[in-house]
Design a protein around this motif. Structure first.
Motif, PDB file in Angstrom:
ATOM      1  N   GLU A   5       0.811  -1.219   0.000  1.00  0.00           N
ATOM      2  CA  GLU A   5       0.000   0.000   0.000  1.00  0.00           C
ATOM      3  C   GLU A   5       0.840   1.263   0.000  1.00  0.00           C
ATOM      4  N   PHE A   8       1.030   3.581  -2.951  1.00  0.00           N
ATOM      5  CA  PHE A   8      -0.216   4.298  -3.210  1.00  0.00           C
ATOM      6  C   PHE A   8      -0.295   5.554  -2.344  1.00  0.00           C
ATOM      7  N   TRP A   9       0.084   5.418  -1.062  1.00  0.00           N
ATOM      8  CA  TRP A   9       0.034   6.584  -0.183  1.00  0.00           C
ATOM      9  C   TRP A   9       1.050   7.638  -0.598  1.00  0.00           C
ATOM     10  N   VAL A 110      -7.852   4.283  -1.690  1.00  0.00           N
ATOM     11  CA  VAL A 110      -6.710   3.435  -1.330  1.00  0.00           C
ATOM     12  C   VAL A 110      -7.004   2.661  -0.056  1.00  0.00           C
ATOM     13  N   TYR A 111      -7.659   3.294   0.903  1.00  0.00           N
ATOM     14  CA  TYR A 111      -7.925   2.630   2.187  1.00  0.00           C
ATOM     15  C   TYR A 111      -9.028   1.576   2.077  1.00  0.00           C
ATOM     16  N   VAL A 157      -8.813   3.919  -8.688  1.00  0.00           N
ATOM     17  CA  VAL A 157      -7.714   3.822  -7.721  1.00  0.00           C
ATOM     18  C   VAL A 157      -8.074   2.850  -6.599  1.00  0.00           C
ATOM     19  N   GLY A 158      -9.321   2.917  -6.127  1.00  0.00           N
ATOM     20  CA  GLY A 158      -9.745   1.988  -5.079  1.00  0.00           C
ATOM     21  C   GLY A 158      -9.690   0.545  -5.528  1.00  0.00           C
ATOM     22  N   ALA A 161      -6.019  -0.532  -5.829  1.00  0.00           N
ATOM     23  CA  ALA A 161      -5.433  -0.694  -4.502  1.00  0.00           C
ATOM     24  C   ALA A 161      -5.908  -1.981  -3.842  1.00  0.00           C
TER      25      ALA A 161
END
Length: 369
Positions: A5, A8-9, A110-111, A157-158, A161
């Protein structure tokens, strides 16, 4: 250890910084808008929050719904401050935040994956659409294109991710399985060089001596066969939470129990495979109880037409007609619960074929899916 992850962050952090710079450039080009001081105050809040989120999202323990909620509140607050900075809108102008408002959408995606990303896009889009509809705003059309872009960013993006997270989990499970396999091979070598050789020697010498030693030799032979099968087996559970039923059934193999299964795996959900193996174990216990500890038994497994079928057969005295019903009525539920009950809970069927003096055959079938 760096997780999958983290890139991505870092990408979200880069987007926030670049968007913040772009918003500042827009403010400068517009001459500070109608209220320059207010505009730079909003830019200052955005800058502070950008620094805070870059740090907060880089720490795994801080990532969570409270941080996401705060991120969304700050983003929407800065967005809704646009009228206080720009005054009356002009057709085609951007809010004070510019593209910076997309950072919260990306963070939510992302989360939490594409669904949470879509929720974040909806919240920001509604705030943006409401902003353009403020009385005196002067817009005759709403910025639908921006809304679509926000939804695409959040969902895409979600989704990517979430796929990356699953790939990381499967990679970790594959590494653990590989490590378990290497350890199993090491133990197999050690056991082969020590325990198995001793058991084989005891079996051979017991048969040569005869008498009570022959019984010890027979027991040693059974344990040798069971131990060889155990160290040969591969790990049961796969990365998808499934298990190979053949692996579980081969554990019952011994000098008196012959297990015949396909060379290819009979893959079932792990819980289903465990329950079916337990039912087979119960059937073999019945063979030992009613036919004798040395009575031979055969276990056959096959998969066909969406079903996995296991048959346990013996050459014992058989079951008299009505005997199973009498046992169930008397509270002896070995077949009724340990076998039929288990298989019924799995959505399968059990067929018992038995004639007095001709042995018993118990066929258990469950759906393969």
């Amino acid at each position: 250890m760096t997780g999958i992850e983290d890139p991505f962050w870092r990408a979200v952090a880069v987007f926030r910084v670049a968007s913040l710079a772009y918003a500042a450039v827009l403010l400068i080009r517009a001459g500070g808008y109608a209220h320059p001081v207010t505009g730079w105050l909003v830019i200052g809040v955005m800058a502070l929050w950008t620094v805070a989120t870059i740090f907060a999202y880089s720490v795994g323990e801080l990532r969570g719904r409270p941080l996401l909620a705060a991120d969304m509140l700050v983003t929407v607050g800065c967005l809704l401050a646009t009228p206080a900075v720009q005054g009356a809108y002009q057709q085609g102008s951007l809010p004070i935040t510019g593209t910076w408002m997309g950072g919260a959408v990306l963070a939510w995606g992302v989360y939490g994956g594409r669904r949470l990303g879509a929720v974040a896009a909806l919240i920001v889009s509604l705030a943006d659409l409401w902003l353009h509809g403020v009385p005196g705003g002067g817009f005759e059309t709403l910025p639908i294109n921006g809304t679509v872009l926000l939804f695409l960013a959040g969902v895409v993006v979600g989704h990517v991710a979430r796929l990356a997270k699953k790939a990381e989990e499967r990679m970790q499970q594959a590494i653990e399985l590989e490590a378990a396999g290497r350890e199993r091979e090491r133990l197999a070598r050690d056991i082969h060089d020590s325990v198995l050789q001793v058991l084989a020697l005891v079996q051979r010498r017991g048969q040569e001596i005869g008498g009570e030693a022959a019984e010890l030799g027979r027991l040693a032979g059974e344990q040798e066969a069971a131990l060889r099968e155990l160290v040969r087996l591969r790990p049961e559970a796969s990365a998808l939470g499934t298990a190979d039923l053949c692996v579980l059934l081969h554990r019952y193999g011994s000098a008196t129990v012959t297990v015949s299964a396909p060379a290819t795996p009979l893959t079932l959900p792990a819980a289903t495979a465990a329950e079916m193996a337990a039912a087979v174990g119960a059937a073999l216990d019945n063979v030992a109880r009613h036919c004798g500890a040395r009575a031979p038994a055969w276990v056959f497994a096959e998969g066909d037409g969406g079903l996995v079928t296991v048959t346990v057969r013996d050459e014992g005295p058989g079951i008299a007609p009505g005997r199973l019903e009498e046992a169930a009525a008397a509270g002896r539920l070995g077949v009724a619960q340990s076998i039929r009950g288990r298989i019924a809970d799995l959505g399968g069927t059990v067929t018992v074929i038995s004639d007095p003096g001709r042995g018993t055959e118990i066929e258990m079938s469950v759906p393969a899916g």
